[in-house]
Design a protein around this motif. Structure first.
Motif, PDB file in Angstrom:
ATOM      1  N   VAL A  78      79.505 -97.212 -26.372  1.00 23.15           N
ATOM      2  CA  VAL A  78      78.426 -97.993 -26.206  1.00 23.15           C
ATOM      3  C   VAL A  78      78.167 -98.092 -24.820  1.00 23.15           C
ATOM      4  O   VAL A  78      76.990 -97.602 -24.482  1.00 23.15           O
ATOM      5  N   SER A  79      79.185 -98.241 -24.025  1.00 25.38           N
ATOM      6  CA  SER A  79      78.709 -97.945 -22.652  1.00 25.38           C
ATOM      7  C   SER A  79      78.103 -96.733 -22.116  1.00 25.38           C
ATOM      8  O   SER A  79      77.203 -96.777 -21.394  1.00 25.38           O
ATOM      9  N   TYR A  80      78.658 -95.778 -22.712  1.00 26.30           N
ATOM     10  CA  TYR A  80      78.316 -94.348 -22.266  1.00 26.30           C
ATOM     11  C   TYR A  80      76.795 -94.418 -23.010  1.00 26.30           C
ATOM     12  O   TYR A  80      76.071 -93.713 -22.284  1.00 26.30           O
ATOM     13  N   ALA A  81      76.665 -94.663 -24.053  1.00 25.10           N
ATOM     14  CA  ALA A  81      75.391 -94.466 -24.715  1.00 25.10           C
ATOM     15  C   ALA A  81      74.362 -95.185 -24.105  1.00 25.10           C
ATOM     16  O   ALA A  81      73.286 -94.963 -23.976  1.00 25.10           O
ATOM     17  N   ALA A  82      74.699 -96.601 -23.403  1.00 22.17           N
ATOM     18  CA  ALA A  82      73.679 -97.141 -22.725  1.00 22.17           C
ATOM     19  C   ALA A  82      73.308 -96.259 -21.489  1.00 22.17           C
ATOM     20  O   ALA A  82      72.023 -96.711 -21.420  1.00 22.17           O
ATOM     21  N   ALA A  83      74.334 -95.744 -20.881  1.00 23.55           N
ATOM     22  CA  ALA A  83      74.010 -94.964 -19.889  1.00 23.55           C
ATOM     23  C   ALA A  83      73.225 -93.832 -20.170  1.00 23.55           C
ATOM     24  O   ALA A  83      71.965 -93.447 -19.311  1.00 23.55           O
ATOM     25  N   VAL A  84      73.211 -93.204 -21.173  1.00 22.58           N
ATOM     26  CA  VAL A  84      72.350 -92.011 -21.589  1.00 22.58           C
ATOM     27  C   VAL A  84      71.001 -92.600 -21.910  1.00 22.58           C
ATOM     28  O   VAL A  84      69.824 -92.172 -21.468  1.00 22.58           O
TER      29      VAL A  84
ATOM     30  N   ALA B 183      83.329 -84.673 -25.275  1.00 23.96           N
ATOM     31  CA  ALA B 183      82.440 -84.793 -24.182  1.00 23.96           C
ATOM     32  C   ALA B 183      83.304 -85.720 -23.115  1.00 23.96           C
ATOM     33  O   ALA B 183      83.822 -86.464 -23.584  1.00 23.96           O
ATOM     34  N   VAL B 184      83.087 -85.412 -21.862  1.00 23.44           N
ATOM     35  CA  VAL B 184      84.127 -86.157 -20.957  1.00 23.44           C
ATOM     36  C   VAL B 184      82.999 -86.840 -19.777  1.00 23.44           C
ATOM     37  O   VAL B 184      83.540 -87.545 -19.055  1.00 23.44           O
ATOM     38  N   GLU B 185      81.821 -86.436 -19.799  1.00 22.74           N
ATOM     39  CA  GLU B 185      80.957 -87.076 -18.847  1.00 22.74           C
ATOM     40  C   GLU B 185      79.653 -87.208 -19.421  1.00 22.74           C
ATOM     41  O   GLU B 185      79.170 -86.967 -20.271  1.00 22.74           O
ATOM     42  N   LEU B 186      78.884 -87.971 -18.498  1.00 25.28           N
ATOM     43  CA  LEU B 186      77.578 -88.171 -18.900  1.00 25.28           C
ATOM     44  C   LEU B 186      76.723 -86.911 -18.964  1.00 25.28           C
ATOM     45  O   LEU B 186      76.923 -86.095 -18.141  1.00 25.28           O
ATOM     46  N   PRO B 187      75.621 -86.883 -19.785  1.00 20.11           N
ATOM     47  CA  PRO B 187      74.740 -85.484 -19.840  1.00 20.11           C
ATOM     48  C   PRO B 187      74.001 -85.282 -18.543  1.00 20.11           C
ATOM     49  O   PRO B 187      74.045 -86.404 -17.785  1.00 20.11           O
ATOM     50  N   LYS B 188      73.834 -84.096 -18.109  1.00 21.60           N
ATOM     51  CA  LYS B 188      72.791 -83.891 -17.010  1.00 21.60           C
ATOM     52  C   LYS B 188      71.522 -83.499 -17.670  1.00 21.60           C
ATOM     53  O   LYS B 188      71.568 -82.460 -18.354  1.00 21.60           O
ATOM     54  N   ILE B 189      70.537 -84.222 -17.288  1.00 22.45           N
ATOM     55  CA  ILE B 189      69.099 -83.705 -17.667  1.00 22.45           C
ATOM     56  C   ILE B 189      68.111 -83.588 -16.658  1.00 22.45           C
ATOM     57  O   ILE B 189      68.050 -83.997 -15.854  1.00 22.45           O
ATOM     58  N   GLU B 190      67.880 -82.027 -16.413  1.00 17.86           N
ATOM     59  CA  GLU B 190      67.341 -81.387 -15.337  1.00 17.86           C
ATOM     60  C   GLU B 190      66.178 -80.659 -16.089  1.00 17.86           C
ATOM     61  O   GLU B 190      66.621 -79.736 -16.548  1.00 17.86           O
ATOM     62  N   ASN B 191      65.001 -80.763 -15.457  1.00 21.75           N
ATOM     63  CA  ASN B 191      63.928 -79.719 -16.149  1.00 21.75           C
ATOM     64  C   ASN B 191      63.938 -79.615 -17.429  1.00 21.75           C
ATOM     65  O   ASN B 191      64.087 -78.645 -18.049  1.00 21.75           O
ATOM     66  N   ASN B 192      64.220 -80.479 -18.341  1.00 20.37           N
ATOM     67  CA  ASN B 192      64.299 -80.557 -19.764  1.00 20.37           C
ATOM     68  C   ASN B 192      65.581 -79.796 -20.311  1.00 20.37           C
ATOM     69  O   ASN B 192      65.601 -79.438 -21.441  1.00 20.37           O
ATOM     70  N   VAL B 193      66.553 -79.425 -19.464  1.00 20.37           N
ATOM     71  CA  VAL B 193      67.830 -78.673 -19.884  1.00 20.37           C
ATOM     72  C   VAL B 193      68.674 -79.957 -19.775  1.00 20.37           C
ATOM     73  O   VAL B 193      68.857 -80.605 -18.891  1.00 20.37           O
ATOM     74  N   PHE B 194      69.300 -79.948 -21.008  1.00 14.71           N
ATOM     75  CA  PHE B 194      70.142 -81.166 -21.220  1.00 14.71           C
ATOM     76  C   PHE B 194      71.671 -80.519 -21.380  1.00 14.71           C
ATOM     77  O   PHE B 194      71.889 -79.851 -22.432  1.00 14.71           O
ATOM     78  N   THR B 195      72.649 -80.851 -20.391  1.00 13.63           N
ATOM     79  CA  THR B 195      73.657 -80.232 -20.473  1.00 13.63           C
ATOM     80  C   THR B 195      75.083 -81.322 -20.678  1.00 13.63           C
ATOM     81  O   THR B 195      74.872 -82.492 -20.196  1.00 13.63           O
ATOM     82  N   VAL B 196      76.019 -81.064 -21.127  1.00 15.20           N
ATOM     83  CA  VAL B 196      77.210 -82.070 -21.359  1.00 15.20           C
ATOM     84  C   VAL B 196      78.553 -81.217 -21.195  1.00 15.20           C
ATOM     85  O   VAL B 196      78.636 -79.845 -21.596  1.00 15.20           O
ATOM     86  N   LYS B 197      79.476 -81.740 -20.137  1.00 14.31           N
ATOM     87  CA  LYS B 197      80.613 -81.515 -20.049  1.00 14.31           C
ATOM     88  C   LYS B 197      81.624 -81.848 -21.012  1.00 14.31           C
ATOM     89  O   LYS B 197      81.659 -82.894 -21.357  1.00 14.31           O
ATOM     90  N   ARG B 198      82.350 -80.962 -21.502  1.00 12.82           N
ATOM     91  CA  ARG B 198      83.458 -81.016 -22.487  1.00 12.82           C
ATOM     92  C   ARG B 198      84.653 -80.410 -21.938  1.00 12.82           C
ATOM     93  O   ARG B 198      84.829 -79.560 -21.310  1.00 12.82           O
ATOM     94  N   THR B 199      85.898 -80.907 -22.798  1.00 10.61           N
ATOM     95  CA  THR B 199      87.235 -80.284 -22.360  1.00 10.61           C
ATOM     96  C   THR B 199      87.133 -78.998 -23.305  1.00 10.61           C
ATOM     97  O   THR B 199      86.483 -78.956 -24.104  1.00 10.61           O
ATOM     98  N   ALA B 200      87.927 -77.855 -22.676  1.00 12.54           N
ATOM     99  CA  ALA B 200      88.216 -76.781 -23.543  1.00 12.54           C
ATOM    100  C   ALA B 200      89.467 -76.038 -23.149  1.00 12.54           C
ATOM    101  O   ALA B 200      90.187 -76.616 -22.283  1.00 12.54           O
TER     102      ALA B 200
END
Ligand SMILES: Cc1cc2nc3c(=O)[nH]c(=O)nc-3n(C[C@H](O)[C@H](O)[C@H](O)COP(=O)(O)OP(=O)(O)OC[C@H]3O[C@@H](n4cnc5c(N)ncnc54)[C@H](O)[C@@H]3O)c2cc1C
Ligand SMILES: Nc1ncnc2c1ncn2[C@@H]1O[C@H](COP(=O)(O)O)[C@@H](O)[C@H]1O
Lengths: 245, 325
Positions: B22-28, B119-136
């Protein structure tokens, strides 16, 4: 009973993970590929469930021709036949759509996947397949017992387990405990060469996600070594320096 | 537009990973300048529901119905997808818990949405490009994934986002979407919980041991150290393979991946497959009699010594510390 087992071809567990081309590509140089360890467990359970003429096991893989040794290994372990969807496995939705498309009219009673692939670790395929085929899916399964058209399945939950009843057909993603992996014997290896491996072309699927780049975790700072009688100091450091207790 | 977050409960109570998500979603929702709506399914008390506001949700949809008291994968997925449509959610967020792993892919397919899990971080939203970092690669690497679909689903790894609390409360609204019989394909017949123990995937502190312990009869000191610290217990693969410890304690590439604040490894050599599941722990302590053990290379604190000598002393030291703090 007809069982479909989804198998993935992944870098060996000891492989060193590095990236090239501006960190956009996984560096496959010198990397050995293996059958995903969880898929081995899924396959082993499928073989147990169909032993003594009680059914057949088909394995399916989405990938290019380089994966064929892994598919042959699954046949050597005891799958009856195999299907390869001839396309790079772009993402989980793409892979599940291909498998769902293949499985749709084939009447499989049970579809098994591994809990996750050790490269992309999605754990997505089983539930996506369930949704695409409109049948139940159970993720992170530790035990599957089948009795006629019904099954008793144990899945892992945080700090315990949940026991579920479900009717066939359904999809399950298999974790440790479902079965012990089977090692191919000589007869299996010989017969694997002549078993059917069908190659089919991929259907087109919308692209919803794109892997854009990779990174490796930052190296850890250096280790603080303590003597074996410095346990008070350790506790103190965990409190004051690391701030974890 | 809104952000929708699914708040998972265990036996009617919200868990730590729920407050994280919920804390994460609030930040998003802040990033997107929109409201955060939560959805709860099952029998959760009103006060617990409105307290979800503490973590940033404006409103919480409550689906309470005896048929949904225990987890029903397909029905839950249908409900979350219906809620997403009703609230015109552009992002749907869940925890990548064991339950979340079965749920988020179904929700994504229902919504025609792209999914980033682990997912391990908040999304990055830049110029309408929405990326999320995840473990792999089993924790050996991270991948950045772009979500190109209109609706996006994110499943957040437990222990990877800080809980943020306030005094706000959420408005509770009852929600009763229509369900089909086909949504009830699975039925839970029993839930077995090891109630007195801390669940490994949720644990902030973990005490783990390997073949250096020689045999299952020597686990009493591992259990005691864990109990004294308030930690969960874990083990290396050969230990669960040999049946010394249950499978659910096996961490590593083919076991559970954990990322606690503290991971204490006792008599574990630090094979690459083991490290894959534990290397994202914040602090690692290694106790091993072999100074060349590879585990020391990734440790923050190391003690070269015999576990049978060091662990009892460590238990006493932790007890003394607890007595004073
Ligand atoms: C496909 C594959 C997947 C795998 N997946 C996993 C996985 O997910 N997780 C995993 O853990 N392993 C995994 N393994 C196994 C892994 O390679 C190692 O074999 C395993 O982690 C070793 O376990 P260990 O450290 O407990 O035992 P060992 O390697 O035998 O190490 C024991 C350690 O204890 C120390 N020791 C001995 N006596 C004492 C004492 N009295 N006091 C202090 N220290 C002592 C020794 O110095 C040694 O370092 C996998 C292997 C394969 C092939
Ligand atoms: N390319 C593929 N072809 C067939 N099955 C796959 C493929 N990739 C993954 N799977 C299956 O899906 C499971 C979960 O994979 P993932 O969602 O990538 O973690 C694996 O254990 C396999 O059973």
């Amino acid at each position: 009973m007809k069982i479909l087992v989804c198998i993935s071809n992944v870098p060996d567990t000891t492989a060193k993970i590095s990236f090239s081309g501006d960190n956009t590509q996984f560096n496959t140089t010198g990397v050995q590929y293996i059958l995903n360890p969880y898929d081995e467990i899924a396959l082993a359970r499928a073989i147990e469930l169909t032993e003594n003429g009680k059914g057949t096991v088909t394995v399916i893989h989405v990938g290019d021709i380089n994966s064929e040794p892994t598919i042959r290994k699954a046949l050597a372990i005891g799958a009856d036949d195999a299907v390869r969807v001839n396309s790079a496995p772009r993402d989980a939705y793409f892979v599940s759509s291909q498998i769902a498309h293949y499985a749709k009219e084939k009447g499989f009673d049970l579809i098994l996947t591994g809990r996750e692939s050790i490269d992309y670790n999605g754990s997505q395929i089983a539930a996506m397949l369930g949704e695409l085929l409109n049948i139940p899916s159970i993720s992170i399964v530790k035990k599957i017992d089948i009795d006629g058209s019904k099954a008793n399945v144990v899945r892992e939950i945080e700090g315990g387990k949940e026991i579920l009843n479900v009717s066939l057909p359904f999809v399950a993603s298999c974790a440790e405990g479902v079965a012990e992996p089977k090692i191919p014997n000589m007869r299996g290896i010989m017969s694997a060469r002549t078993k059917t491996l069908d190659v089919i072309e991929a259907v087109s699927v919308d692209e919803l996600v794109k892997f854009t780049s990779y990174s490796v975790p930052a190296p850890r700072g250096s280790v603080t070594m303590l003597l074996d009688n410095e346990v008070e100091k350790l506790v103190n450091l965990l409190h004051t320096e690391a701030k974890v207790i | 537009m809104s952000v929708l977050v699914y708040v998972e409960n265990a036996g009617g109570k919200f868990k730590k990973s729920t407050f994280e998500v919920v804390s994460y979603a609030a930040a998003v929702s802040k990033q997107l300048n929109t409201d955060l709506i939560a959805i709860s399914i099952g029998n959760v008390e009103q006060s617990d529901l409105s307290n979800i506001g503490n973590y940033g949700a404006k409103k919480i949809l409550n689906v309470s119905n005896d048929q949904l008291k225990t987890f029903v994968n397909q029905a839950y997925a249908s409900i979350i997808a219906e809620a997403a449509k009703k609230e015109s959610a552009s992002v749907v967020i869940l925890s990548n818990s064991f339950t979340g792993k079965g749920l988020s892919p179904r929700v994504a397919v229902k919504l025609g949405a792209g999914l980033v899990d682990a997912a391990v971080e908040l999304p990055k939203i830049e110029n309408n490009v929405f990326t999320v970092k995840r473990t792999a690669f089993s924790g050996k690497a991270f991948a950045t994934v772009e979500l190109t679909s209109a609706i996006k689903v994110i499943a957040l790894n437990p222990n990877s986002y800080q809980i943020n609390e306030s005094n706000d409360v959420a408005v509770v609204e009852n929600f009763a979407p229509e369900l089909n019989d086909s949504d009830f394909g699975t039925m839970v017949s029993e839930i077995v919980r090891a109630s007195d123990k801390i669940a490994l995937p949720d644990a902030e502190l973990v005490v783990s041991a390997g073949r250096g312990m020689k045999g299952p009869e020597n686990w009493a000191m591992i259990e005691e150290l864990a109990k004294t610290l308030g930690a969960a217990t874990a083990c290396s693969k050969p230990i669960s393979d040999a049946g010394w410890r249950p499978h659910e304690e096996h961490v590593g590439q083919t076991g559970i991946a954990v990322s606690p604040n503290l991971y204490i490894a006792i008599g574990i050599s630090g094979a690459i497959q083991h490290l894959a599941g534990v290397s994202s722990s914040k602090t690692i302590v290694v106790i091993n009699k072999d100074p060349e053990a590879p585990f020391f290379k990734v440790a923050d604190y190391g003690i070269v010594g015999d576990a049978f000598d060091v662990v009892p002393k460590l238990i006493d030291a932790v007890k003394a510390y607890k007595a004073h703090s």
